[in-house]
Scaffold this motif. Structure first.
Motif, short mmCIF file in Angstrom:
data_model
loop_
_atom_site.label_atom_id
_atom_site.label_comp_id
_atom_site.label_asym_id
_atom_site.label_seq_id
_atom_site.Cartn_x
_atom_site.Cartn_y
_atom_site.Cartn_z
N MET A 189 84.74 -17.51 21.04
CA MET A 189 84.55 -18.67 20.89
C MET A 189 84.13 -19.08 19.47
SD MET A 189 82.38 -20.08 24.27
CE MET A 189 82.99 -20.11 25.86
N ARG A 190 84.53 -20.08 18.94
CA ARG A 190 84.08 -20.12 17.60
C ARG A 190 82.43 -20.42 17.30
NH1 ARG A 190 86.54 -25.77 15.42
NH2 ARG A 190 85.39 -25.27 13.53
N ILE A 191 81.93 -20.60 18.17
CA ILE A 191 80.25 -20.67 18.11
C ILE A 191 79.88 -19.35 17.93
CG2 ILE A 191 79.83 -22.92 18.77
CD1 ILE A 191 78.82 -21.73 21.50
N ALA A 192 80.69 -18.11 18.30
CA ALA A 192 80.09 -16.80 18.48
C ALA A 192 80.88 -16.27 17.14
CB ALA A 192 80.82 -16.05 19.92
N GLN A 193 81.70 -16.80 16.52
CA GLN A 193 82.62 -16.14 15.22
C GLN A 193 82.01 -16.71 13.96
OE1 GLN A 193 84.52 -13.57 15.21
NE2 GLN A 193 84.19 -13.20 17.59
N GLU A 204 74.67 -30.62 5.58
CA GLU A 204 74.42 -29.54 6.43
C GLU A 204 74.02 -30.06 8.08
OE1 GLU A 204 74.39 -26.29 5.67
OE2 GLU A 204 75.02 -26.75 3.84
N LEU A 205 73.54 -30.99 8.15
CA LEU A 205 73.16 -31.82 9.51
C LEU A 205 74.52 -32.12 10.28
CD1 LEU A 205 71.36 -32.52 11.95
CD2 LEU A 205 71.19 -34.81 10.82
N ASP A 206 75.40 -32.67 9.47
CA ASP A 206 76.72 -33.03 10.23
C ASP A 206 77.38 -31.68 10.55
OD1 ASP A 206 76.02 -35.73 9.53
OD2 ASP A 206 77.53 -35.81 7.75
N ASP A 207 77.40 -30.53 9.82
CA ASP A 207 78.04 -29.38 9.97
C ASP A 207 77.62 -28.95 11.56
OD1 ASP A 207 79.79 -29.72 7.82
OD2 ASP A 207 78.53 -28.08 6.72
N THR A 208 76.13 -28.95 11.39
CA THR A 208 75.41 -28.17 12.77
C THR A 208 75.93 -29.09 13.82
OG1 THR A 208 73.74 -27.45 11.31
CG2 THR A 208 73.25 -27.84 13.79
N MET A 209 76.10 -30.28 13.67
CA MET A 209 76.30 -31.24 14.89
C MET A 209 77.67 -31.13 15.34
SD MET A 209 73.41 -32.45 15.69
CE MET A 209 74.21 -33.17 16.97
N THR A 210 78.73 -30.76 14.20
CA THR A 210 79.91 -30.42 14.66
C THR A 210 80.20 -29.55 15.41
OG1 THR A 210 80.69 -31.77 12.48
CG2 THR A 210 82.26 -30.02 13.62
N TYR A 211 79.41 -28.20 14.95
CA TYR A 211 79.39 -26.93 15.98
C TYR A 211 78.94 -27.01 17.26
CZ TYR A 211 81.61 -23.64 12.23
OH TYR A 211 82.33 -23.15 11.23
N ILE A 212 77.93 -28.12 17.51
CA ILE A 212 77.37 -28.28 18.76
C ILE A 212 78.55 -29.04 19.47
CG2 ILE A 212 75.72 -29.48 20.08
CD1 ILE A 212 73.76 -28.90 17.78
N ASP A 213 79.21 -29.79 18.97
CA ASP A 213 80.35 -30.40 19.72
C ASP A 213 81.51 -29.34 20.12
OD1 ASP A 213 79.09 -32.84 19.82
OD2 ASP A 213 80.27 -33.68 17.84
N VAL A 214 81.69 -28.48 19.13
CA VAL A 214 82.61 -27.43 19.28
C VAL A 214 82.33 -26.59 20.56
CG1 VAL A 214 83.46 -25.23 18.46
CG2 VAL A 214 83.61 -27.25 16.99
N GLY A 215 81.03 -26.24 20.68
CA GLY A 215 80.46 -25.27 21.80
C GLY A 215 80.55 -26.04 22.87
N LYS A 216 80.30 -27.39 23.07
CA LYS A 216 80.62 -28.03 24.26
C LYS A 216 81.91 -28.01 24.66
CE LYS A 216 76.79 -31.20 23.49
NZ LYS A 216 76.41 -32.73 22.89
N ASP A 217 82.98 -28.28 23.59
CA ASP A 217 84.40 -28.33 24.02
C ASP A 217 84.95 -27.06 24.59
OD1 ASP A 217 84.19 -30.99 23.31
OD2 ASP A 217 85.04 -30.76 21.11
N GLU A 218 84.19 -25.84 23.82
CA GLU A 218 84.81 -24.39 24.48
C GLU A 218 84.41 -24.29 25.67
OE1 GLU A 218 85.51 -21.99 20.10
OE2 GLU A 218 83.24 -22.44 20.75
N GLY A 219 83.63 -24.73 26.37
CA GLY A 219 83.05 -24.71 27.70
C GLY A 219 81.67 -23.75 27.74
N ALA A 220 81.08 -23.69 26.59
CA ALA A 220 79.83 -23.16 26.56
C ALA A 220 78.75 -24.03 27.32
CB ALA A 220 79.23 -22.58 25.39
#
Length: 483
Positions: A378-382, A330-346
Motif C-alpha cells: 500500500m502507498r501508506i506503507a511505502q 503540509e496538512l493537505d498532503d497528510t489529509m491526502t494520504y489519509i484518504d489514500v489509506g482509506k481508498d486502499e482498504g486499510a
C-alpha cells in the motif's frame, strides 16, 4: 509590527536587490506573523558566496582552538536566550514547547561539542618505511560550504552543519527553509556577536529555485550539505556534482518499528506512539510503520489507539502534547494520504480528521491517525507522509518482519521491540537502515555518533554529527618529512 530581517553578507544585514520580502507565520495561528525575510535571488546569493570566498584564507589560517572559542562563546549566548529561542521556534514551526526546548538545547550542545573538538583537530602520524622520515597527515578545510537546511528542525540541523563546517576552517553560506528561518537567524547573530570574522558566515533567504540553485552551481562553492526531501535532494546532487563539488544529502524515511512476539505490548505501543506522533510526525526519523507479530497484533492496535487518543492537540505554547503541522500544504498532503489509506482498504482505527472548528479554526491541526490491516504494497506503507500517521502491518514471524521492514526505497532509521536477544542481534545485522535501535523509538539521536541513511534516504557519501561531521568538511594532505 513584525521584524523585517535582512540577508547577512560580509558581516552586514542587507536587503535583497529584489525589494521583496515574505512572511513567516505561526502555524497555530497564521494571522500571527513572526517576522519577514528577504525574497532573495541568484545575484544576492552570488554576493554571499563571493564574500565567503574572500574570507577563506584568513579563516583557514585561524588556529582551530580560536575557532572553537568563538563557537563556545556563541553557545553561551544561545544558552542565555534559551527560553526566548524556544518560544520563537514554537511560533514559527509549531512544535510543542517541550519539543522545541529540547531542540534548542540540542543546538547549544552541538556548539559546545564541536568547540571542544577543535582542540583535537589534526592528522595522524604513521610509521615510515625509510629512516630519517616522518610520515603524517594534515586535515585542511575544503573552502566554501553551502548549507541548505529544512524547516522541521530549524535550529538543530543548521547547528549540526554549521558547527563542524566552521570549526574545521570553512566559510559558509547558509540557506534556511523559508517556513522557519527565524531561529537560524539567531544562530548567525550569536556567532557574529561571538567574534566570527566578517564573511565567514553568510545567511541568505529565499526560494530554492534561486538561492539553492546558485549555491549548488557556483564555481566558488566547494561543498554542499543538504537535508530535505528526496525529490529536491536529487536536484541538488545533480547540480552540485556537475563540477565535482563534495555533496552530502540526508533525505526521507519510511521508518519501521518491529514489535516481536516477545515484546511488552504496552511498552511497544508507547515506543511506536512517541516515535510516530512526537513533533507531529514531521521528522525524517519518525515511526511510520509498525510491523507487528500476529500473536500480539490486536492487543497492540488497541494500546496504540489508546495512546493516540490520550494526546492533547493544540498550540505548542499552551503545553499540548502535539502541535499543528507547519503549513496548509503540509496538512493537505497528510489529509491526502489519509484518504489514500482509506481508498486502499486499510482500517482507520482512530484519527483521520483535520481539526478546523473552535480553538482549531485558525491553525493547521490534524488528529493523530492509526491505520490497521495495512499491507506492505500500500502507498501508506511505502511513501513518506511527514505527518502523524502510522500504518500497522501484521506479520507471522521474525523473517517476515525483517523482509517487510526492508521492503521500501528508504533506509534511514529502524527499531525493534523484543525480549529475544537472538532477534535483536539478527535485526541489527539484517535491517537496511543507517540508524538501528533496540527497544527504543526510531526518533532521537546522540550528537557524538554518525547519523545518516541508506538507499534513497541518503547520498551515502558522508555521515553527519560526531567525528563523521568533521570528515565531510576536510580534505587530507599527506606529508613525507625527510629530516
Amino acid at each position: 509590527m513584525p521584524e523585517t530581517v535582512g540577508n547577512f553578507v560580509s558581516g552586514e544585514w542587507t536587503d535583497s536587490e529584489t525589494g521583496e520580502t515574505f512572511a513567516v507565520e505561526n502555524p497555530a495561528d497564521p494571522d500571527d506573523v513572526v517576522a519577514r525575510f528577504q525574497q532573495s535571488n541568484a545575484a544576492d546569493t552570488e554576493r554571499a558566496i563571493e564574500a565567503a570566498a574572500e574570507a577563506t584564507d584568513e579563516w583557514a589560517a585561524t588556529p582551530a582552538p580560536e575557532r572553537g572559542r568563538i563557537l563556545n562563546t556563541a553557545a553561551q549566548q544561545l544558552e542565555s536566550k534559551k527560553d526566548e529561542l524556544t518560544e520563537t521556534l514554537v511560533r514559527e514551526e509549531g512544535k510543542a514547547r517541550p519539543e522545541a526546548s529540547g531542540e534548542v538545547q540540542r543546538a547549544i550542545d552541538i556548539f559546545y561539542y564541536y568547540a571542544e573538538k577543535a582542540r583535537d583537530l589534526g592528522g595522524d602520524v604513521k610509521a615510515s618505511s625509510g629512516s630519517g622520515t616522518t610520515l603524517y597527515t594534515v586535515g585542511e578545510p575544503l573552502g566554501v560550504a553551502g548549507l541548505i537546511t529544512p524547516w522541521n528542525y530549524p535550529i538543530a540541523i543548521p547547528a549540526w552543519k554549521l558547527a563542524p563546517a566552521l570549526v574545521t576552517g570553512n566559510t559558509v553560506v547558509l540557506k534556511p527553509a523559508s517556513l522557519a528561518p527565524t531561529v537560524a537567524k539567531e544562530l548567525v547573530e550569536a556567532l557574529d556577536d561571538a567574534g566570527l570574522p566578517d564573511g565567514v558566515l553568510n545567511f541568505v533567504t529565499g526560494p530554492g529555485s534561486e538561492v539553492g540553485t546558485a549555491i549548488c552551481t557556483h564555481e566558488a562553492v566547494d561543498a554542499v550539505s543538504f537535508t530535505g526531501s528526496g525529490q529536491v535532494g536529487d536536484v541538488v546532487y545533480e547540480q552540485a556534482a556537475e563540477d565535482q563539488k563534495r555533496v552530502q544529502l540526508e533525505m526521507g524515511g519510511k521508518n519501521p518499528t518491529v514489535v516481536s512476539e516477545s515484546a511488552d505490548v504496552e511498552e511497544a505501543a508507547e515506543i511506536v506512539g512517541s516515535g510516530a506522533f512526537d513533533v507531529t510526525g514531521q521528522a525524517c526519523t519518525a515511526t511510520s510503520r509498525a510491523i507487528v507479530h500476529e500473536s500480539v497484533y490486536d492487543e497492540f492496535v488497541d494500546e496504540l489507539v489508546a495512546y493516540a487518543e490520550a494526546l492533547s492537540i493544540g498550540p505548542g505554547l499552551e503545553d499540548n502534547d502535539m502541535g499543528p503541522q507547519v503549513s496548509a500544504s503540509e496538512l493537505d498532503d497528510t489529509m491526502t494520504y489519509i484518504d489514500v489509506g482509506k481508498d486502499e482498504g486499510a482500517s482507520l482505527e482512530t484519527g483521520g480528521d483535520a481539526l478546523e472548528s473552535g480553538e482549531y479554526e485558525d491553525g493547521y491541526f490534524v488528529e493523530p491517525t492509526v491505520f490497521s490491516d495495512v499491507s506492505s504494497e500500500m502507498r501508506i506503507a511505502q511513501e513518506e507522509i511527514f505527518g502523524p500517521v502510522v500504518a500497522v502491518i501484521p506479520v507471522s514471524d521474525f523473517e517476515e518482519s525483517v523482509a517487510v521492514a526492508n521492503d521500501t526505497q528508504y533506509g534511514l532509521s529502524a527499531s525493534i521491540v523484543t525480549q529475544d536477544l537472538t532477534e535483536a542481534n539478527r535485526f541489527v545485522d539484517e535491517v537496511e537502515a543507517g540508524v538501528v535501535k533496540v527497544n527504543e523509538k526510531t526518533t532521537g539521536l546522540e550528537l557524538n555518533v554518525p547519523f545518516g541513511g541508506m538507499k534513497a534516504s541518503s547520498s551515502e557519501t558522508y555521515r553527519e554529527q560526531g567525528d563523521a561531521g568533521l570528515d565531510f568538511y576536510t580534505t587530507t594532505k599527506t606529508v613525507y618529512y625527510n629530516y
